[in-house]
Design an enzyme around this catalytic site. Structure first.
Site: not given
Length: 316
Positions: A10, A95-96, A120, A206, A255
Site C-alpha cells: 500500500q 505487506s499486502l 483484510r 502492523h 503479519q
C-alpha cells in the site's frame, strides 16, 4: 542468474495504474475482469479512472494493487511463453504484496486473493477508529535504535507503539496510538534524528492495535484454499522462505500485527543467491528499497507495456 519476483504494498497505488497494460494485452484484461467478478465490484473502473479518494481506501487499494501486480505477471508469462517458476526462484511481497506473491506462485487463486484482501482492508480499517492511530517514518536511524525509541514512546505514554516496517537502512516505520507515535518522533528528534515523517494512512498497520483484524483474517484464512507455491515465498514475518501451506496461513495472520521485515527479506534472498529482482505492479518503491539495501542486487520494475518489452528481453 537467480531471480526473485517482488510485489509492492500500500502506498504504491495511483489512478490509472495498469490501464496501459489492460489496453495493450488481453492477459491483463482477463485479470481485471476476474477480480471485478470475484468482488462483485467494478474495481477496474476505480483503478483506471478514480476518484483517488476511493482508490486510496484500504479495502480498495489492497485488492487493486494485487490485481495490477498479477496483470503484469500474466502479461510476462503469456508474452514470454513461460511460467513464473521457470524464471524466478523466490517471490516476496511487502505487506499486502505477500498475497500478490502467493497468487503469483499459485498458492492462492486470483479470486480468493482478491476477496481476502478486500476483507483484510475492511478489517484493518475497522480495527482502530480513524484519528486514533498513526504511522511515521523515521529516516536515518537503524532498526535497533528505532526499536528503542518505540519502546520508550510506549513506556512514556502507556500506549502502543512498535516498529511496523523495517524497509531499508535508514528507513524504519513506527506504528501505534497517535500520541505514542508523536512521542516517538519527539524522542527521535532529541536523539539527533534529522527527519521523521507522519504517513498519510487511515490506520496504524502492523502493530498490536491491529489484533481485531488479525482475528478476522485467521477466521477467513482457515477456510481459504492455500496450496504449496510453485517457488518459496519469503515471508514478511520471518524474512525466511517457506513453501508449507499451513505455515503460510499462520504467517499471514501474524503479519497483520507484526513488523514487515523487508530489509532482512532482501538480504535473505541475496544469501540464497538472488542477484536480480523484478518488481511487478504499480510504482517503483520496492526497486528503490532493494538498491538501498544492497547495491549489488539488480532491481527493475514492470508496470507498463515498455517495461514488459525490456523485461522479456532480459528474461529470455
Amino acid at each position: 542468474m537467480t531471480r526473485a519476483f517482488i510485489f509492492p504494498g500500500q502506498g504504491s497505488q495511483a489512478v490509472g495504474m495498469g490501464l496501459a497494460l489492460s489496453e495493450s494485452f488481453g492477459a491483463a484484461r482477463l485479470v481485471f475482469e476476474e477480480v471485478d467478478e470475484a468482488l462483485k465490484q467494478k474495481l477496474s473502473k476505480l483503478i483506471f479512472e478514480g476518484p483517488e479518494s476511493d482508490l486510496t481506501l484500504t479495502e480498495n487499494a489492497q485488492p487493486a494493487l494485487m490485481a495490477v501486480s498479477i496483470a503484469a505477471l500474466r502479461v510476462l508469462e503469456s508474452e514470454g511463453g513461460w511460467r513464473l517458476a521457470d524464471k524466478a526462484s523466490y517471490v516476496a511481497g511487502h505487506s499486502l504484496g505477500e498475497y500478490s506473491a502467493l497468487a503469483a506462485a499459485g498458492a492462492l487463486d486470483l479470486s480468493d486473493a482478491a476477496r481476502l484482501l478486500k476483507l483484510r482492508g475492511q478489517a484493518m480499517q475497522k480495527a482502530v477508529p480513524v484519528g486514533e492511530g498513526a504511522m511515521a517514518a523515521l529516516l536515518g536511524p537503524d532498526l535497533e535504535q528505532v526499536q528503542k525509541i518505540a519502546k520508550q514512546a510506549a513506556d512514556d505514554t502507556k500506549l502502543i507503539c512498535g516498529v511496523a516496517n523495517d524497509n531499508s537502512p535508514g528507513q524504519v516505520v513506527v506504528s501505534g496510538a497517535k500520541a505514542a507515535v508523536e512521542r516517538a518522533i519527539a524522542i527521535a528528534a532529541e536523539q539527533g534524528v534529522k527527519r521523521s515523517v507522519m504517513l498519510p494512512v487511515s490506520a496504524p498497520f502492523h502493530c498490536a492495535l491491529m489484533q481485531p483484524a488479525a482475528d478476522a483474517m485467521e477466521e477467513a484464512l482457515a477456510k481459504a484454499a492455500i496450496r504449496q507455491p510453485a517457488v518459496p515465498v519469503v515471508a514478511n514475518v520471518t524474512a525466511q522462505p517457506t513453501s508449507d501451506a499451513a505455515t503460510i496461513a499462520k504467517l499471514l495472520v501474524s503479519q497483520v500485527t507484526a513488523t514487515v521485515r523487508w530489509r532482512e527479506s532482501i538480504l535473505t534472498m541475496k544469501s540464497l543467491g538472488v542477484a536480480k529482482t523484478y518488481e511487478l505492479g504499480a510504482g517503483k518503491v520496492l526497486a528503490g528499497l532493494v538498491k538501498r539495501i544492497d547495491k549489488e542486487i539488480e532491481a527493475s520494475s514492470v508496470g507498463a507495456p515498455a517495461d514488459v518489452e525490456t523485461a522479456l528481453k532480459a528474461l529470455s
